[in-house]
Design a protein around this motif. Structure first.
Motif, PDB file in Angstrom:
ATOM      1  N   PRO A  23       7.709  -3.972 -10.950  1.00 45.32           N
ATOM      2  CA  PRO A  23       7.105  -3.718 -12.267  1.00 45.32           C
ATOM      3  C   PRO A  23       5.998  -4.707 -12.611  1.00 45.32           C
ATOM      4  O   PRO A  23       6.034  -5.875 -12.201  1.00 45.32           O
ATOM      5  N   GLN A  24       5.042  -4.224 -13.346  1.00 48.94           N
ATOM      6  CA  GLN A  24       3.944  -5.058 -13.832  1.00 48.94           C
ATOM      7  C   GLN A  24       4.494  -6.248 -14.618  1.00 48.94           C
ATOM      8  O   GLN A  24       5.415  -6.112 -15.421  1.00 48.94           O
ATOM      9  N   ILE A  58       2.988 -14.881  -7.103  1.00 48.08           N
ATOM     10  CA  ILE A  58       1.966 -13.967  -7.615  1.00 48.08           C
ATOM     11  C   ILE A  58       2.597 -13.023  -8.630  1.00 48.08           C
ATOM     12  O   ILE A  58       3.704 -12.508  -8.420  1.00 48.08           O
ATOM     13  N   THR A  59       1.891 -12.787  -9.720  1.00 56.57           N
ATOM     14  CA  THR A  59       2.360 -11.855 -10.748  1.00 56.57           C
ATOM     15  C   THR A  59       1.879 -10.449 -10.424  1.00 56.57           C
ATOM     16  O   THR A  59       0.684 -10.213 -10.225  1.00 56.57           O
ATOM     17  N   ARG A  60       2.815  -9.519 -10.381  1.00 58.79           N
ATOM     18  CA  ARG A  60       2.467  -8.138 -10.053  1.00 58.79           C
ATOM     19  C   ARG A  60       1.681  -7.488 -11.191  1.00 58.79           C
ATOM     20  O   ARG A  60       1.882  -7.805 -12.364  1.00 58.79           O
ATOM     21  N   GLU A  61       0.804  -6.572 -10.803  1.00 61.29           N
ATOM     22  CA  GLU A  61       0.047  -5.778 -11.767  1.00 61.29           C
ATOM     23  C   GLU A  61       0.086  -4.312 -11.326  1.00 61.29           C
ATOM     24  O   GLU A  61       0.539  -3.991 -10.226  1.00 61.29           O
ATOM     25  N   ILE A  62      -0.407  -3.443 -12.180  1.00 63.10           N
ATOM     26  CA  ILE A  62      -0.602  -2.051 -11.771  1.00 63.10           C
ATOM     27  C   ILE A  62      -1.845  -2.013 -10.888  1.00 63.10           C
ATOM     28  O   ILE A  62      -2.934  -2.409 -11.311  1.00 63.10           O
ATOM     29  N   ILE A  63      -1.667  -1.562  -9.663  1.00 67.60           N
ATOM     30  CA  ILE A  63      -2.766  -1.514  -8.697  1.00 67.60           C
ATOM     31  C   ILE A  63      -3.415  -0.133  -8.776  1.00 67.60           C
ATOM     32  O   ILE A  63      -2.772   0.882  -8.498  1.00 67.60           O
ATOM     33  N   SER A 105       8.669   7.444  -2.706  1.00 66.19           N
ATOM     34  CA  SER A 105       7.876   7.528  -3.931  1.00 66.19           C
ATOM     35  C   SER A 105       6.774   6.473  -3.934  1.00 66.19           C
ATOM     36  O   SER A 105       5.619   6.763  -4.270  1.00 66.19           O
ATOM     37  N   ASP A 106       7.134   5.249  -3.526  1.00 61.94           N
ATOM     38  CA  ASP A 106       6.147   4.168  -3.459  1.00 61.94           C
ATOM     39  C   ASP A 106       5.047   4.499  -2.454  1.00 61.94           C
ATOM     40  O   ASP A 106       3.858   4.272  -2.706  1.00 61.94           O
ATOM     41  N   PHE A 107       5.451   5.045  -1.318  1.00 61.88           N
ATOM     42  CA  PHE A 107       4.484   5.377  -0.266  1.00 61.88           C
ATOM     43  C   PHE A 107       3.512   6.452  -0.739  1.00 61.88           C
ATOM     44  O   PHE A 107       2.297   6.329  -0.560  1.00 61.88           O
ATOM     45  N   MET A 108       4.031   7.501  -1.355  1.00 62.14           N
ATOM     46  CA  MET A 108       3.170   8.581  -1.820  1.00 62.14           C
ATOM     47  C   MET A 108       2.245   8.103  -2.935  1.00 62.14           C
ATOM     48  O   MET A 108       1.084   8.512  -3.006  1.00 62.14           O
ATOM     49  N   THR A 109       2.746   7.220  -3.781  1.00 59.15           N
ATOM     50  CA  THR A 109       1.921   6.668  -4.847  1.00 59.15           C
ATOM     51  C   THR A 109       0.746   5.897  -4.287  1.00 59.15           C
ATOM     52  O   THR A 109      -0.367   5.954  -4.800  1.00 59.15           O
ATOM     53  N   GLN A 110       0.987   5.171  -3.187  1.00 53.33           N
ATOM     54  CA  GLN A 110      -0.070   4.325  -2.625  1.00 53.33           C
ATOM     55  C   GLN A 110      -1.259   5.144  -2.138  1.00 53.33           C
ATOM     56  O   GLN A 110      -2.383   4.663  -2.101  1.00 53.33           O
ATOM     57  N   THR A 111      -1.030   6.390  -1.744  1.00 50.64           N
ATOM     58  CA  THR A 111      -2.144   7.209  -1.264  1.00 50.64           C
ATOM     59  C   THR A 111      -2.642   8.215  -2.301  1.00 50.64           C
ATOM     60  O   THR A 111      -3.604   8.927  -2.046  1.00 50.64           O
ATOM     61  N   THR A 112      -1.980   8.258  -3.466  1.00 49.25           N
ATOM     62  CA  THR A 112      -2.370   9.281  -4.437  1.00 49.25           C
ATOM     63  C   THR A 112      -2.624   8.757  -5.840  1.00 49.25           C
ATOM     64  O   THR A 112      -3.156   9.486  -6.672  1.00 49.25           O
ATOM     65  N   GLY A 113      -2.247   7.524  -6.162  1.00 49.99           N
ATOM     66  CA  GLY A 113      -2.395   7.091  -7.546  1.00 49.99           C
ATOM     67  C   GLY A 113      -2.347   5.597  -7.703  1.00 49.99           C
ATOM     68  O   GLY A 113      -3.141   4.874  -7.121  1.00 49.99           O
ATOM     69  N   THR A 114      -1.392   5.113  -8.527  1.00 49.90           N
ATOM     70  CA  THR A 114      -1.266   3.695  -8.809  1.00 49.90           C
ATOM     71  C   THR A 114       0.162   3.248  -8.549  1.00 49.90           C
ATOM     72  O   THR A 114       1.085   4.065  -8.486  1.00 49.90           O
ATOM     73  N   TYR A 115       0.349   1.936  -8.423  1.00 48.18           N
ATOM     74  CA  TYR A 115       1.689   1.399  -8.213  1.00 48.18           C
ATOM     75  C   TYR A 115       1.725  -0.047  -8.679  1.00 48.18           C
ATOM     76  O   TYR A 115       0.694  -0.706  -8.827  1.00 48.18           O
ATOM     77  N   GLY A 116       2.927  -0.555  -8.936  1.00 47.26           N
ATOM     78  CA  GLY A 116       3.087  -1.943  -9.331  1.00 47.26           C
ATOM     79  C   GLY A 116       3.241  -2.823  -8.104  1.00 47.26           C
ATOM     80  O   GLY A 116       4.120  -2.587  -7.277  1.00 47.26           O
ATOM     81  N   GLY A 117       2.397  -3.818  -7.987  1.00 45.80           N
ATOM     82  CA  GLY A 117       2.473  -4.688  -6.814  1.00 45.80           C
ATOM     83  C   GLY A 117       1.431  -5.777  -6.882  1.00 45.80           C
ATOM     84  O   GLY A 117       0.893  -6.079  -7.947  1.00 45.80           O
TER      85      GLY A 117
END
Length: 398
Positions: free
Chosen positions: A169-170, A189-194, A99-111
Motif C-alpha cells: 500500500p501507498q 523506501i516509502t511505497r507510492e502508487i506507481i 492481480s499484481d502482475f496484470m496491474t503492472q502491464t495494464t495500470g497502476t500499483y503500489g510499490g
C-alpha cells in the motif's frame, strides 16, 4: 445382393460398437449402480501418477500439527511444479500475485518502482528503476543486486515472493539490502502508487527528435505513434530513441513500434518446442536517420527492438551492452484469479542471433562518466551517450 447388404450392416454395427467402447473406456466417466466409477484410461494413469500428491495432501490436512488450508496446499503444489523447471520466468501466480502482475502491464500499483530479473548466478538484479518513482529517487541503479527484502534473504529461487514483498500500500515502507560493486548497504523506501507512463518525447536542437520508452505496456505503441507524429509535425529530421533501463514488456507492443521504424522485412523470430513465429514489418520504415540508446538495463522487448534495428541497418545503437534476456513468456489466465506465466520460446534477431545471457553490443560503445548523475531534463553536456547519438544524427542529416 441381400447378403452383401447384411454383411455391410454387420461391419457398420461393429465399427459403431468399437467407437462407443473406445469412447467409454477412454473419454467418458461412467457411474455404476454400486457407486463405483469407470474413468477414461488416460485419467486413470494420471490419478496413479499423482496419487502421492493426493496422499500428502490428506496427511497434512488430517494430521499436521496445526490446521491447514487446503487451498494453500494446492497453491504450494502448483508453485512447486512451475519452480521445479529452474526457470525464474516460469511461475504459477496465486490471486494476489496474478492481480499484481496484470496491474503492472495494464495500470497502476503500489510499490517502489523498480524492475528486476535474475542473472546467471541466481541473483535478483535491478534491471532498471522506473522514472520518477521512489526507487529512482532513492538512488537504486541498474545492476544493483537485491540481497534481502525486509530482512528476508532473497534470490532467483524466490523471485516471485521478493517482488510481492516489495509491493504494498501507498505510504508503507520496505527495506532493501543491496549489493553494489562488492559493497552492501540498506535503503528504506516509502511505497507510492506507481503510474506507468511509458513514452516521453522532446525536440533537441537541429530538429532532432527524442523519444524515451521506459517499458512496453498495452498502450506503449499507441503513445509512441502519437509522439512520433507530433515530432514529425514539428519538422523532425532525425530521431533518437532512448531504451536505456527499459526492462521490456509486451512483445506485441514492441513489434508494433518496430513496424513504424523498419523497412519491409523480418523484425524477430520466436522459436518454441510447439510453435515458432516470424514477425514482419510492412514498411516503408522511418525514412530518416535513427540512433537508439541502450545499456545493461535494456532487456527483453527493448532488446528485440534494438536488435532488429541493428541487424536490419535501419539505425545505429549507442551505449553499452544490453542485459541479455532472449526468452519469450506467455500468460495463462485460469479465470479464477490465478495465472501461469511460462517461457514459451526463445527469440532470434533478424540475423538469427539469440542473445540470452549475452546481450547486444552497440555499434558505438560509449560509457557514461563514473561520477555522472542523471538529470531530470535532456543533458547534452554530461550525458556522453546522448551526446554521441546526437552527433551521429546531426552528421547524417547534413
Amino acid at each position: 445382393m441381400a447378403k452383401k447388404k447384411f454383411y455391410a450392416l454387420i461391419v457398420v454395427l461393429l465399427l459403431v460398437t468399437n467407437i462407443i467402447t473406445f469412447t467409454v473406456a477412454n473419454v467418458v466417466s461412467v457411474v455404476l449402480p454400486n457407486g463405483k466409477v469407470i474413468v477414461p484410461r488416460e485419467e486413470y494413469q494420471l490419478m496413479k501418477e499423482y496419487s502421492k500428491l493426493f496422499d500428502i495432501r490428506q496427511i497434512l490436512i488430517n494430521r499436521y500439527v496445526d490446521k491447514t488450508d487446503p487451498s494453500k496446499l494446492l497453491d504450494g503444489a502448483l508453485k512447486g511444479m512451475a519452480s521445479s523447471l529452474g526457470d525464474p520466468y516460469t511461475v504459477y501466480m496465486d490471486k494476489k500475485e496474478f492481480s499484481d502482475f496484470m496491474t503492472q502491464t495494464t495500470g497502476t500499483y503500489g510499490g517502489i518502482g523498480i524492475v528486476v530479473a535474475v542473472d546467471k548466478e541466481d541473483h535478483i538484479v535491478v534491471v532498471s528503476p522506473i522514472k520518477n518513482t521512489p526507487g529512482e529517487r532513492a538512488g537504486i541503479k541498474s545492476g544493483d543486486i537485491i540481497v534481502e527484502v525486509n530482512n528476508k534473504k532473497v534470490s532467483g529461487k524466490n523471485l516471485d515472493e521478493a517482488v510481492s514483498i516489495m509491493k504494498g500500500p501507498q505510504g508503507t515502507k520496505v527495506t532493501l539490502t543491496i549489493m553494489r560493486d562488492g559493497k552492501t548497504f540498506t535503503k528504506t523506501i516509502t511505497r507510492e502508487i506507481i503510474k506507468l507512463e511509458t513514452v516521453y518525447e522532446d525536440m533537441l536542437p537541429d530538429k532532432i527528435g527524442y523519444i524515451k520508452i521506459t517499458m512496453f505496456d498495452q498502450s506503449t505503441s499507441n503513445d509512441f505513434k502519437s509522439a512520433l507524429n507530433k515530432l514529425k509535425s514539428q519538422g523532425m529530421k532525425g530521431l533518437i530513441i532512448d531504451l536505456r533501463d527499459n526492462p521490456g514488456g509486451l512483445l506485441e507492443e514492441c513489434v508494433n513500434i518496430a513496424n513504424m521504424l523498419l523497412p519491409k522485412g523480418v523484425i524477430v523470430t520466436t522459436k518454441g518446442r510447439i510453435d515458432s513465429q516470424e514477425y514482419y514489418s510492412k514498411g516503408p520504415g522511418l525514412g530518416m536517420p535513427l540512433a537508439v540508446l541502450v545499456n545493461k538495463g535494456s532487456a527483453s522487448a527493448s532488446e528485440i527492438l534494438a536488435g532488429a534495428i541493428k541487424d536490419r541497418k535501419a539505425g545505429v545503437l549507442v551505449g553499452t551492452t544490453t542485459f541479455g534476456k532472449g526468452l519469450v513468456q506467455t500468460v495463462v489466465d485460469f479465470k479464477d484469479g490465478t495465472g501461469l506465466k511460462y517461457t514459451v520460446a526463445k527469440y532470434y534477431t533478424p540475423n538469427g542471433t539469440n542473445i540470452q545471457g549475452k546481450g547486444i553490443e552497440p555499434n558505438y560503445v560509449v560509457e557514461l562518466p563514473s561520477d555522472y548523475t542523471p538529470k531530470d531534463t535532456l543533458d547534452l553536456k554530461g550525458d556522453t551517450q546522448l551526446i554521441k547519438a546526437f552527433e551521429i544524427i546531426k552528421r547524417e542529416i547534413k
